[in-house]
Design a protein around this motif. Structure first.
Motif, PDB file in Angstrom:
ATOM      1  N   ARG A   1      -5.237  10.801   0.054  1.00 52.44           N
ATOM      2  CA  ARG A   1      -6.116   9.682   0.420  1.00 52.44           C
ATOM      3  C   ARG A   1      -5.689   9.088   1.764  1.00 52.44           C
ATOM      4  NH1 ARG A   1      -9.691   7.569   2.011  1.00 52.44           N
ATOM      5  NH2 ARG A   1     -10.710   5.631   1.359  1.00 52.44           N
TER       6      ARG A   1
ATOM      7  N   SER B   1      -8.095   9.080   5.041  1.00 53.18           N
ATOM      8  CA  SER B   1      -8.504   7.805   5.644  1.00 53.18           C
ATOM      9  C   SER B   1      -8.129   7.714   7.113  1.00 53.18           C
ATOM     10  CB  SER B   1      -7.888   6.634   4.871  1.00 53.18           C
ATOM     11  OG  SER B   1      -6.506   6.503   5.149  1.00 53.18           O
TER      12      SER B   1
ATOM     13  N   ASP C   1     -12.199  10.219   7.890  1.00 56.28           N
ATOM     14  CA  ASP C   1     -12.934   8.968   7.666  1.00 56.28           C
ATOM     15  C   ASP C   1     -13.018   8.089   8.912  1.00 56.28           C
ATOM     16  OD1 ASP C   1     -13.282   9.725   5.058  1.00 56.28           O
ATOM     17  OD2 ASP C   1     -11.891   8.262   4.190  1.00 56.28           O
ATOM     18  N   GLN C   2     -12.237   8.396   9.944  1.00 57.91           N
ATOM     19  CA  GLN C   2     -12.173   7.539  11.121  1.00 57.91           C
ATOM     20  C   GLN C   2     -13.353   7.763  12.069  1.00 57.91           C
ATOM     21  OE1 GLN C   2      -9.894   5.016  12.091  1.00 57.91           O
ATOM     22  NE2 GLN C   2      -9.328   5.202   9.922  1.00 57.91           N
TER      23      GLN C   2
ATOM     24  N   ILE D   1      -3.922   3.068   3.181  1.00 60.62           N
ATOM     25  CA  ILE D   1      -5.269   3.518   3.531  1.00 60.62           C
ATOM     26  C   ILE D   1      -5.723   2.798   4.792  1.00 60.62           C
ATOM     27  CG2 ILE D   1      -7.680   3.610   2.777  1.00 60.62           C
ATOM     28  CD1 ILE D   1      -6.568   3.626  -0.127  1.00 60.62           C
TER      29      ILE D   1
ATOM     30  N   PRO E   1     -12.075   2.652   8.226  1.00 62.71           N
ATOM     31  CA  PRO E   1     -12.704   3.625   9.137  1.00 62.71           C
ATOM     32  C   PRO E   1     -12.660   3.279  10.616  1.00 62.71           C
ATOM     33  CG  PRO E   1     -14.038   3.368   7.165  1.00 62.71           C
ATOM     34  CD  PRO E   1     -12.951   2.322   7.080  1.00 62.71           C
TER      35      PRO E   1
END
Length: 306
Positions: free
Chosen positions: A32, A36, A40-41, A120, A123
Motif C-alpha cells: 500500500r 500510494s 497513485d501520485q 500512505i 495523491p
C-alpha cells in the motif's frame, strides 16, 4: 495542478523516492505504501530506491523481486513511463539511518522524497511538495528550499478513519524555536536536496531512533532552508503499541544523550537542556495510559490553535 500526466507540469526536475524495508514490516502495508507513492501520485517519481535492511520474509522478497515488472504494467495502463526500481539488498540489518545512507548513494537524482514502508502518501503529495525544492520550476531563487515537509494525519487500521493532524510551524524563527524542543519536520513527509543532506554527513548512525532529528539539527545549524506545509499529505499509521514504545528508561536515556548532543553543538542553551530533560522524564516514565491520553490531548490543542 490536477492532471495525471507528467507532461502537464512546467518541466519539473526528476526525483527519486527513497524507502527502506526490514523483517518486521508487513507485506500488505508495504504494498500500500509503494502504491500510494507511485501509481497513485499525480506526479510520480522517476526512480524508486528500496533498501532491504537485512533478510526479509519470503513473500516480501518475492514482491521486491517482481516490483519492476508490476510497476511497468501499472504505469502502462496510464500511458506513463514507469519509474526505475532499484532494490538494494543489505546482508544484515544495520538500522534505518544506515539503510537510508546506503540508499542515498543509489538515488540518481538531486531531489529525493522519503517514504516509510507502512505510511500512505495522499495523491497530490509530490505535486505539491516537489516544487518547494525544485529550482527548475521556481519563480525566484528565494522561493525554493533545501528540505520541505508537511503535516501528517494519524490513522489506526482503516486509512479512511483518520485522527489527529500533526502540524509544525512553517519556517523561520518560529520553526527554529520549535526545533529546540521537538523535531522540526515530520520525517515520513519530507522531500529534500540530496546535496544538502550529504554536505552535513547524511543521517547520523548509531543514535537510536533520533537519526532524523539530528539530521534536521545539522541542516539548521548550517543555515539550510526548511519549509513545512500546513496541509496533511501523508497518513501516518499508529498501531496499538505506538505510545507504549515511547516510554521507559531506555527511551529516556536515549533522549538525554540526544539533548547532550544538542547542548554540545550549541543548538540549545543549558536552560533549554534542563527544560527538555524534565519534560522528557515526565513523558517517558508515566504509565502508558496517561502518556497516550496526554499526547492526544496535547495534539488536539495544537490542532485547534493551528
Amino acid at each position: 495542478m490536477t492532471s495525471d500526466n507528467r507532461d502537464t507540469f512546467s518541466d519539473p526536475s526528476p526525483f527519486s523516492l527513497l524507502m527502506s524495508v526490514y523483517h518486521g514490516d508487513s507485506l500488505h502495508n508495504l504494498q500500500r505504501a509503494v502504491q500510494s507513492n507511485t501509481i497513485d501520485q499525480t506526479l510520480p517519481p522517476n526512480q524508486v530506491v528500496i533498501v532491504r535492511d537485512g533478510p526479509v520474509d519470503t513473500e516480501i522478497q518475492q514482491y521486491l523481486d517482481t516490483l519492476q515488472t508490476s510497476m511497468h504494467e501499472a504505469f502502462q495502463s496510464r500511458d506513463l513511463p514507469a519509474p526505475e526500481v532499484v532494490v538494494v539488498p543489505l546482508p544484515n540489518n544495520g538500522g534505518l539511518a544506515h539503510a537510508l545512507n546506503v540508499g542515498l548513494q543509489h538515488c540518481s537524482h538531486e531531489l529525493i522524497a522519503r517514504a516509510d514502508s507502512d505510511d500512505i502518501s495522499l495523491p497530490r503529495r509530490f505535486e505539491t511538495m516537489i516544487p518547494c525544492i525544485d529550482s527548475a520550476t521556481a519563480v525566484s531563487p528565494n522561493s525554493t528550499y533545501d528540505v520541505a515537509g508537511s503535516a501528517i494525519q494519524e490513522f489506526h487500521g482503516d486509512e479512511l478513519r483518520r485522527g489527529i493532524i500533526r502540524r509544525i510551524p512553517a519556517g523561520g524563527a518560529e520553526l527554529r524555536r520549535y526545533a529546540t524542543l521537538q523535531s522540526p519536520l515530520n520525517h515520513p513527509s519530507v522531500v529534500f536536496r540530496k546535496s544538502a543532506v550529504l554536505r552535513v554527513g547524511g543521517y547520523p548512525e548509531g543514535v537510536g531512533r533520533f537519526e532524523d532529528y539530528l539530521l534536521w539539527e545539522q541542516l539548521l545549524l548550517h543555515n539550510y532552508r526548511i519549509r513545512n506545509l500546513a496541509v496533511p499529505l501523508v497518513l501516518y499509521r499508529v498501531d496499538e503499541g505506538a505510545y507504549e514504545r515511547r516510554g521507559g528508561w531506555r527511551m529516556l536515556i536515549a533522549e538525554i544523550r540526544l539533548q547532550r548532543r544538542f547542548l554540545h553543538d550549541r543548538f540549545i542553551t543549558p536552560a533549554q537542556f534542563l527544560r527538555n530533560v524534565l519534560i522528557r522524564a515526565v513523558y517517558r516514565l508515566v504509565p502508558s495510559s496517561i502518556r497516550t491520553a496526554g499526547y492526544r490531548l496535547l495534539k488536539k490543542q495544537k490542532q485547534r490553535l493551528a
